[in-house]
Design a protein around this motif. Structure first.
Motif, PDB file in Angstrom:
ATOM      1  N   ARG A 179     -30.528 -16.578 -52.079  1.00 17.24           N
ATOM      2  CA  ARG A 179     -29.598 -16.499 -50.989  1.00 17.24           C
ATOM      3  C   ARG A 179     -30.154 -17.331 -49.957  1.00 17.24           C
ATOM      4  O   ARG A 179     -31.364 -17.489 -49.725  1.00 17.24           O
ATOM      5  N   ASP A 180     -29.361 -17.771 -48.990  1.00 16.90           N
ATOM      6  CA  ASP A 180     -30.019 -18.466 -47.740  1.00 16.90           C
ATOM      7  C   ASP A 180     -30.508 -19.957 -48.175  1.00 16.90           C
ATOM      8  O   ASP A 180     -31.182 -20.781 -47.561  1.00 16.90           O
ATOM      9  N   ARG A 209     -23.239 -10.983 -47.005  1.00 20.07           N
ATOM     10  CA  ARG A 209     -24.034 -11.203 -48.175  1.00 20.07           C
ATOM     11  C   ARG A 209     -23.966 -10.788 -49.489  1.00 20.07           C
ATOM     12  O   ARG A 209     -24.844 -10.211 -50.059  1.00 20.07           O
ATOM     13  N   THR A 232     -17.641 -16.104 -50.725  1.00 22.31           N
ATOM     14  CA  THR A 232     -18.740 -16.171 -51.237  1.00 22.31           C
ATOM     15  C   THR A 232     -19.656 -17.217 -50.987  1.00 22.31           C
ATOM     16  O   THR A 232     -20.802 -17.272 -50.714  1.00 22.31           O
ATOM     17  N   ASP A 262     -28.192 -18.626 -41.344  1.00 20.87           N
ATOM     18  CA  ASP A 262     -27.709 -18.349 -39.716  1.00 20.87           C
ATOM     19  C   ASP A 262     -27.673 -19.270 -38.888  1.00 20.87           C
ATOM     20  O   ASP A 262     -26.999 -19.245 -37.890  1.00 20.87           O
ATOM     21  N   SER A 270     -21.374 -16.278 -48.221  1.00 19.31           N
ATOM     22  CA  SER A 270     -22.309 -15.406 -48.084  1.00 19.31           C
ATOM     23  C   SER A 270     -23.782 -16.085 -48.320  1.00 19.31           C
ATOM     24  O   SER A 270     -24.933 -15.448 -48.533  1.00 19.31           O
ATOM     25  N   TYR A 271     -24.026 -17.494 -48.466  1.00 20.20           N
ATOM     26  CA  TYR A 271     -25.009 -18.151 -48.808  1.00 20.20           C
ATOM     27  C   TYR A 271     -25.310 -19.077 -47.593  1.00 20.20           C
ATOM     28  O   TYR A 271     -26.211 -19.941 -47.803  1.00 20.20           O
ATOM     29  N   ARG A 296     -20.835 -14.362 -44.688  1.00 24.86           N
ATOM     30  CA  ARG A 296     -22.412 -14.418 -44.046  1.00 24.86           C
ATOM     31  C   ARG A 296     -22.789 -13.045 -43.821  1.00 24.86           C
ATOM     32  O   ARG A 296     -23.761 -12.700 -43.822  1.00 24.86           O
ATOM     33  N   LYS A 297     -21.927 -12.377 -43.059  1.00 26.10           N
ATOM     34  CA  LYS A 297     -22.284 -11.072 -42.542  1.00 26.10           C
ATOM     35  C   LYS A 297     -22.334 -10.166 -43.761  1.00 26.10           C
ATOM     36  O   LYS A 297     -23.385  -9.302 -43.687  1.00 26.10           O
TER      37      LYS A 297
END
Ligand code: PHE
Length: 455
Positions: A9-10, A74, A239, A246, A242-243, A71-72
């Motif tokens: 993630r991220d 994930r 989805t 911020d 979620s990646y 994103r919140k």
């Protein structure tokens, strides 16, 4: 998880990565095949106008909402929606309807993608044999039995193997490099088409709205296309959200994606319609419009045969990106449920998609053409049910969740992360998501059911 979506993630380290990844799912047959075909069957510019309004007031807000919720949380879409409000598991229904939508869309999407792949070979062969691709070529292909089915299987094997092998990121890189090339090629098509005698009629067809053409059916098709185009209402963009890091500014990113995607659709329209009028074709040519028009445009150009090959190769590559993001929706869910490993989940999903794909593909076959349900053949029925019902209803649920069920503060804070101070548009966008977007979706859905009359 999917194409564009790295394992950890991220991992979209840059703003450009987030933009390119989202665009990778958005751009596909929707721009090059569906937008011109629906514009032609719905009467032209009035449809385009409603489509553009739908992108602005429904598409962008829902894209913002999906990215923000993604994103919140994930998490994958089904789990993200199922746990976003403790004690309200029923929101997971958005993700489950998304799985159903992905299966239905893939049933006809792989049929059309199969035609594109077939045209890569047919146009390549034509360069050597000097044959011309015309309406008969398309009829023979799409109306056949084994030929379109074999291409569909080939497309499914290719895309599910990409998913099974987990090499989506490699494909993603190829897609990213080649998309600018598709853009350039579309511009070349536009220049050629726009300089044909009689081209201005095509431009007027696309941009001079005749509002008497508007009907509840046209409104619903335009809204459905906006959802389909930006891959909304079914969890794909949740989805992707979620990646997002911020630091991504969600509202400008969504706006840029929508603008770029819409530009590609309009460029495709600007290539097709001037040529349709110049060659005295019919805009309402149905699903074959692209396949019949593109070879014609290039046939009037030096090296036209080669350009046709390149065009279909680039389109084929664009379809892979969108398909991988579609297949990944059910695959991710099956894996997360813990029932199967990635390879088996991909194979199972592929087989299911083919089972649904057979009747869709054969509905262009003269023998099956008359088999209809609610006045639609299987191909149209799957398209209608997914694009015009499941996605808008999913979008309505997402808008209600974001605007009314979630805490406003939590949502707006997540959406505006990446800014040092709250930007001016923060509350405006939230107000649109809360009021305007759901009302527009509801009005269009109800008017298409005949429950409210617009005029
Ligand atoms: N947006 C893709 C296209 O226009 C299709 C798609 C729909 C992809 C829904 C993912 C989810 O071709």
């Amino acid at each position: 998880m999917s194409l564009a979506v790295p394992k950890d993630r991220d991992a979209f380290a840059s703003g450009l990565g987030a933009f390119a990844a989202t665009l990778g799912s958005a751009i596909g047959l929707g721009n090059i095949w569906k937008f011109p075909y629906l514009t032609g069957s719905n009467g032209g510019a009035a449809f385009v106008l409603i489509y553009l309004l739908s992108i602005a007031f429904v598409g962008i807000p829902i894209l913002v909402a999906e990215h923000t919720i993604g994103r919140k949380m994930r998490l994958n879409a089904v789990h993200a929606y199922g746990t976003v409000i403790p004690g309200q598991k029923f929101w997971a229904g958005i993700g489950m309807a998304g799985v159903a939508a992905a299966l239905l869309i893939m049933a006809f999407y792989t049929d059309v993608a199969g035609w594109v792949f077939a045209y890569v070979f047919k146009s390549f062969a034509a360069v050597f044999t000097g044959a011309t691709l015309n309406g008969k070529t398309f009829e023979a292909l799409a109306g056949g039995t084994w030929e379109p089915l074999c291409w569909q299987v080939a497309v499914l094997v290719l895309t599910t193997s990409i998913i099974a092998a987990g090499v989506s990121q490699g494909i993603e890189k190829v897609t990213k490099t080649l998309m600018p090339l598709l853009f350039i090629l579309l511009i070349i098509c536009d220049v050629r088409a726009l300089t044909l005698p009689g081209a201005s009629q095509g431009v007027a067809y696309l941009f001079r709205p005749d509002l008497s053409k508007l009907s509840a059916t046209v409104l619903l098709s335009a809204l459905g296309l906006a959802f389909f185009k930006l891959s909304l209402g079914m969890g794909t963009m949740t989805t992707y959200g979620s990646y997002l890091p911020d630091s991504t500014k969600i509202v400008p990113n969504a706006t840029r994606v929508a603008l770029a995607d819409t530009a590609v659709s309009l460029l495709a329209g600007l290539a097709i319609f001037p040529a349709v009028f110049a060659f005295h074709g019919t805009p309402a040519g149905g699903p074959g419009l692209l396949f019949n028009t593109i070879p014609l445009i290039f046939s009037k150009m030096p090296l036209g045969g080669l350009f046709t090959v390149v065009f279909f190769v680039l389109t084929a590559i664009a379809t892979i990106g969108a398909m991988v993001s579609l297949i990944e929706v059910p695959v991710a869910w099956i894996i997360e449920k813990g029932h199967m490993k990635r390879g088996n989940a991909a194979m199972f999903t592929g087989v299911l998609m083919f089972a649904l794909g057979i009747p869709a593909t054969l509905s262009q076959n003269p023998v099956m053409a008359e088999v209809k349900l609610f006045g639609k053949n299987c191909f149209d029925l799957f398209d209608f049910t997914s694009s015009n019902i499941l996605l808008p209803v999913g979008g309505l649920a997402i808008a209600i969740l974001a605007g009314w069920a979630l805490s406003r503060k939590a949502f707006v804070t997540e959406m505006n992360k990446g800014y040092a101070t709250t930007p001016w548009h923060g509350h405006v966008v939230f107000a649109i998501i809360k009021y305007l977007t759901p009302i527009l979706i509801l009005v269009i859905l109800l008017s298409s059911l005949g429950i409210i009359k617009l005029h």
